[in-house]
Design a protein around this motif. Structure first.
Motif, PDB file in Angstrom:
ATOM      1  N   ARG A  66       0.782  -1.232   0.000  1.00  0.00           N
ATOM      2  CA  ARG A  66       0.000   0.000   0.000  1.00  0.00           C
ATOM      3  C   ARG A  66       0.817   1.286   0.000  1.00  0.00           C
ATOM      4  NH1 ARG A  66      -4.622  -2.391   0.301  1.00  0.00           N
ATOM      5  NH2 ARG A  66      -5.293  -3.813   1.884  1.00  0.00           N
ATOM      6  N   THR A  67       1.889   1.318   0.705  1.00  0.00           N
ATOM      7  CA  THR A  67       2.595   2.584   0.812  1.00  0.00           C
ATOM      8  C   THR A  67       3.879   2.577  -0.009  1.00  0.00           C
ATOM      9  OG1 THR A  67       3.959   1.956   2.703  1.00  0.00           O
ATOM     10  CG2 THR A  67       1.760   2.821   3.192  1.00  0.00           C
ATOM     11  N   ARG A  68       4.335   3.750  -0.326  1.00  0.00           N
ATOM     12  CA  ARG A  68       5.581   3.901  -1.066  1.00  0.00           C
ATOM     13  C   ARG A  68       6.740   3.291  -0.293  1.00  0.00           C
ATOM     14  NH1 ARG A  68       7.029   8.956  -4.512  1.00  0.00           N
ATOM     15  NH2 ARG A  68       4.787   8.999  -4.431  1.00  0.00           N
ATOM     16  N   THR A  69       6.742   3.446   1.016  1.00  0.00           N
ATOM     17  CA  THR A  69       7.799   2.871   1.855  1.00  0.00           C
ATOM     18  C   THR A  69       7.786   1.350   1.781  1.00  0.00           C
ATOM     19  OG1 THR A  69       7.666   4.755   3.359  1.00  0.00           O
ATOM     20  CG2 THR A  69       8.720   2.776   4.201  1.00  0.00           C
ATOM     21  N   GLU A  70       6.596   0.766   1.816  1.00  0.00           N
ATOM     22  CA  GLU A  70       6.493  -0.695   1.713  1.00  0.00           C
ATOM     23  C   GLU A  70       6.977  -1.182   0.349  1.00  0.00           C
ATOM     24  OE1 GLU A  70       2.717  -1.819   4.550  1.00  0.00           O
ATOM     25  OE2 GLU A  70       2.311  -0.989   2.569  1.00  0.00           O
ATOM     26  N   ARG A  71       6.602  -0.477  -0.701  1.00  0.00           N
ATOM     27  CA  ARG A  71       7.053  -0.861  -2.047  1.00  0.00           C
ATOM     28  C   ARG A  71       8.562  -0.746  -2.160  1.00  0.00           C
ATOM     29  NH1 ARG A  71       2.406   2.040  -3.659  1.00  0.00           N
ATOM     30  NH2 ARG A  71       3.688   3.844  -4.129  1.00  0.00           N
ATOM     31  N   SER A  72       9.107   0.336  -1.649  1.00  0.00           N
ATOM     32  CA  SER A  72      10.541   0.552  -1.702  1.00  0.00           C
ATOM     33  C   SER A  72      11.286  -0.554  -0.954  1.00  0.00           C
ATOM     34  CB  SER A  72      10.881   1.918  -1.095  1.00  0.00           C
ATOM     35  OG  SER A  72      12.266   2.122  -1.111  1.00  0.00           O
TER      36      SER A  72
END
Length: 70
Positions: A14-20
């Protein structure tokens, strides 16, 4: 009749941090696995170069499609 349970899908990132973080883990795992399979540093750098070429080509096609400026 009993219904067949639907296999659950993994939850989306869900979040950009999780994707990163997921991409970072994927990269580390890929390098570790390739090294374990006998690929050398030059091979891994070549793979990274090929991936960048593919991404660049994909982005170029999307940004210079019909009706878009070159």
């Amino acid at each position: 009749m009993a219904s067949t349970p639907t296999p659950s899908k993994p939850s989306p990132i869900r979040t950009r941090t999780e994707r990163s973080r997921s991409v970072q883990i994927l990269a580390k795992t890929l390098v570790r696995d390739l090294t374990a399979q006998g690929y050398g540093t030059c091979d891994i750098v070549n793979l990274a170069t090929q991936l960048l070429d593919q991404v660049t080509s994909h982005v170029d096609k999307r940004t210079s499609g019909p009706g878009r400026p070159d």
